[in-house]
Design a protein around this motif. Structure first.
Motif, PDB file in Angstrom:
ATOM      1  N   SER A 110     -41.286 -11.082   0.064  1.00 42.30           N
ATOM      2  CA  SER A 110     -41.151 -10.571  -1.302  1.00 42.30           C
ATOM      3  C   SER A 110     -41.647 -11.593  -2.313  1.00 42.30           C
ATOM      4  O   SER A 110     -41.703 -12.797  -2.040  1.00 42.30           O
ATOM      5  CB  SER A 110     -39.696 -10.185  -1.600  1.00 42.30           C
ATOM      6  OG  SER A 110     -38.832 -11.284  -1.453  1.00 42.30           O
ATOM      7  N   TYR A 111     -41.965 -11.073  -3.464  1.00 39.15           N
ATOM      8  CA  TYR A 111     -42.591 -11.877  -4.514  1.00 39.15           C
ATOM      9  C   TYR A 111     -41.812 -11.817  -5.823  1.00 39.15           C
ATOM     10  O   TYR A 111     -42.077 -12.582  -6.738  1.00 39.15           O
ATOM     11  CB  TYR A 111     -44.042 -11.407  -4.722  1.00 39.15           C
ATOM     12  CG  TYR A 111     -44.745 -11.252  -3.397  1.00 39.15           C
ATOM     13  CD1 TYR A 111     -45.107 -12.372  -2.641  1.00 39.15           C
ATOM     14  CD2 TYR A 111     -44.970 -10.002  -2.838  1.00 39.15           C
ATOM     15  CE1 TYR A 111     -45.691 -12.250  -1.395  1.00 39.15           C
ATOM     16  CE2 TYR A 111     -45.562  -9.866  -1.594  1.00 39.15           C
ATOM     17  CZ  TYR A 111     -45.919 -10.988  -0.873  1.00 39.15           C
ATOM     18  OH  TYR A 111     -46.480 -10.854   0.364  1.00 39.15           O
ATOM     19  N   ILE A 112     -40.860 -10.875  -5.895  1.00 40.16           N
ATOM     20  CA  ILE A 112     -39.907 -10.822  -6.995  1.00 40.16           C
ATOM     21  C   ILE A 112     -38.529 -10.631  -6.383  1.00 40.16           C
ATOM     22  O   ILE A 112     -38.398 -10.151  -5.264  1.00 40.16           O
ATOM     23  CB  ILE A 112     -40.196  -9.689  -8.000  1.00 40.16           C
ATOM     24  CG1 ILE A 112     -40.118  -8.323  -7.295  1.00 40.16           C
ATOM     25  CG2 ILE A 112     -41.548  -9.880  -8.662  1.00 40.16           C
ATOM     26  CD1 ILE A 112     -40.159  -7.151  -8.265  1.00 40.16           C
ATOM     27  N   ALA A 113     -37.506 -11.026  -7.106  1.00 41.30           N
ATOM     28  CA  ALA A 113     -36.137 -10.858  -6.628  1.00 41.30           C
ATOM     29  C   ALA A 113     -35.315 -10.186  -7.720  1.00 41.30           C
ATOM     30  O   ALA A 113     -35.374 -10.590  -8.886  1.00 41.30           O
ATOM     31  CB  ALA A 113     -35.539 -12.206  -6.249  1.00 41.30           C
ATOM     32  N   PHE A 114     -34.579  -9.159  -7.331  1.00 33.59           N
ATOM     33  CA  PHE A 114     -33.686  -8.487  -8.273  1.00 33.59           C
ATOM     34  C   PHE A 114     -32.328  -9.181  -8.279  1.00 33.59           C
ATOM     35  O   PHE A 114     -31.920  -9.763  -7.272  1.00 33.59           O
ATOM     36  CB  PHE A 114     -33.483  -7.032  -7.863  1.00 33.59           C
ATOM     37  CG  PHE A 114     -34.741  -6.219  -7.832  1.00 33.59           C
ATOM     38  CD1 PHE A 114     -35.353  -5.810  -9.005  1.00 33.59           C
ATOM     39  CD2 PHE A 114     -35.308  -5.846  -6.630  1.00 33.59           C
ATOM     40  CE1 PHE A 114     -36.510  -5.059  -8.979  1.00 33.59           C
ATOM     41  CE2 PHE A 114     -36.465  -5.089  -6.589  1.00 33.59           C
ATOM     42  CZ  PHE A 114     -37.069  -4.693  -7.773  1.00 33.59           C
ATOM     43  N   PRO A 115     -31.594  -9.101  -9.395  1.00 32.46           N
ATOM     44  CA  PRO A 115     -30.203  -9.552  -9.367  1.00 32.46           C
ATOM     45  C   PRO A 115     -29.433  -8.759  -8.318  1.00 32.46           C
ATOM     46  O   PRO A 115     -29.608  -7.547  -8.190  1.00 32.46           O
ATOM     47  CB  PRO A 115     -29.702  -9.236 -10.783  1.00 32.46           C
ATOM     48  CG  PRO A 115     -30.924  -9.126 -11.627  1.00 32.46           C
ATOM     49  CD  PRO A 115     -31.992  -8.588 -10.727  1.00 32.46           C
ATOM     50  N   GLY A 116     -28.603  -9.429  -7.543  1.00 28.95           N
ATOM     51  CA  GLY A 116     -27.887  -8.737  -6.485  1.00 28.95           C
ATOM     52  C   GLY A 116     -26.528  -9.349  -6.232  1.00 28.95           C
ATOM     53  O   GLY A 116     -26.209 -10.437  -6.726  1.00 28.95           O
TER      54      GLY A 116
END
Length: 277
Positions: free
Chosen positions: A144-150
C-alpha cells in the motif's frame, strides 16, 4: 482439496508455457491468475489443463474484492467455483483489498481502513466465499501507498480475520517490506503479530523505488532486503510453500529457477536452525 501445496514454485507466465506443458520446469507447483482462466473452454484453459497434469496448482485471484461493502458478486463466485471444480487446485487465494464499487472494477488492489466496521465486512465476505467454494481460502497481505486512520494495525487485522473466519494467509514478504518502508513500521513487528500457523503460502517478488515510495511492480529480481524478511519469516513459520511472482520484464526460466534456489537454501537453513534449537 485434491492435494496439499508443498515445495517451491513459480507463477506460470506465457513465455514459459511450453516448459510447464512439457513438465520440464524444475518446480514443485505453479500458480496462475484465476481470472485469466475463468472462461469456458478455449486455448487458455486447455493450456492450463496440460500444465496441471504435471504440477500442483495454486489459483490466485485479483478481482474477488473481499473488502467490498456491497458484498461479493455471485456470478464471479460461480465462475470461480466452476474453475476450482475442474482444476482441483491445492490452494485458492485472493487479496485483502477492494477493487469494485457500484459495478465498476478499478483493476487495482485498493487498501482498506483497518477498522472494526471494515473487519466485519471482510469477514462476512470471506465466509460467503468459502461457503460457496466449499473450501478454505488464503488471503494475501497487500502492498500500500496510503494509510487510512484505523483502530488496529494491518497485522492485528489479519490475525483477527483468520480467527473469525478460519481462512489462511498468503504472506507476501515483498509487500511487507514495501509497506513497512512506505508507512514507517518495522517488518519484524509485522511478522511477530501475525498467526504463523495460518500461513499457507509465501510470495516473493521485486519492487522499484519511486520518487517518494517503494512500488510493488513484480518486474525485478527479489532484492536482498526482501530475502532478509523471507529469512525472518521462515525462522518463525518453518517450511511454507514459496513462490516467486514475476509479471513483467520476465527473464529466462533458468534465471527464475536460480532465484528459487535461493529460497530453497534459506528455507533449508531455517529448518536446520529449528532442529538444532
Amino acid at each position: 482439496m485434491s492435494e496439499k501445496l508443498a515445495g517451491f514454485g513459480l507463477g506460470m507466465r506465457r513465455p514459459h508455457y511450453r516448459s510447464y506443458i512439457d513438465g520440464t520446469a524444475p518446480v514443485d507447483f505453479i500458480e496462475v491468475i484465476s481470472e485469466n482462466f475463468m472462461i469456458p473452454g478455449g486455448k487458455p484453459l486447455d493450456t492450463l489443463m496440460k500444465a496441471r497434469g504435471n504440477y500442483s496448482l495454486a489459483l490466485h485471484g485479483v478481482s474477488m474484492s473481499i473488502g467490498s461493502a456491497d458484498g461479493l458478486r455471485d456470478d464471479y463466485l460461480t465462475e470461480l467455483r466452476r474453475l476450482v471444480d475442474r482444476m482441483e487446485p491445492a490452494v485458492v487465494s485472493d487479496h485483502l483489498c477492494w477493487t469494485r464499487i457500484d459495478g465498476f472494477n478499478s483493476h487495482d488492489l485498493l487498501p482498506l481502513p483497518y477498522t472494526e466496521e471494515a473487519l466485519d465486512v471482510v469477514c462476512r465476505n470471506i465466509d460467503h466465499a468459502q461457503e460457496t467454494l466449499g473450501r478454505r481460502m488464503l488471503f494475501e497481505n497487500p502492498s500500500s501507498y496510503i494509510a487510512f486512520p484505523g483502530a488496529m494495525t494491518e497485522w492485528e487485522f489479519l490475525a483477527e480475520m483468520t480467527r473469525r473466519t478460519g481462512c489462511g494467509l498468503l504472506l507476501d514478504v515483498n509487500n511487507i517490506y514495501v509497506s513497512a518502508l512506505n508507512h514507517g513500521f518495522d517488518a519484524a513487528d509485522y511478522l511477530a503479530g501475525i498467526p504463523m500457523d495460518a500461513v499457507g503460502q509465501i510470495h516473493l517478488a521485486g519492487h522499484v523505488r519511486g520518487e517518494h515510495l517503494l512500488i510493488d511492480t513484480h518486474d525485478q529480481p527479489v532484492p536482498d532486503e526482501v530475502w532478509a524478511v523471507y529469512r525472518a519469516a521462515t525462522a518463525l513459520a518453518g517450511a511454507v510453500p514459496t513462490m516467486i511472482e514475476r509479471d513483467d520484464n520476465i527473464p529466462e526460466l533458468g534465471e527464475l529457477c536460480a532465484e528459487l534456489d535461493v529460497a530453497r537454501s534459506i528455507s533449508a537453513d531455517a529448518a536446520g536452525a529449528r532442529i538444532a534449537a
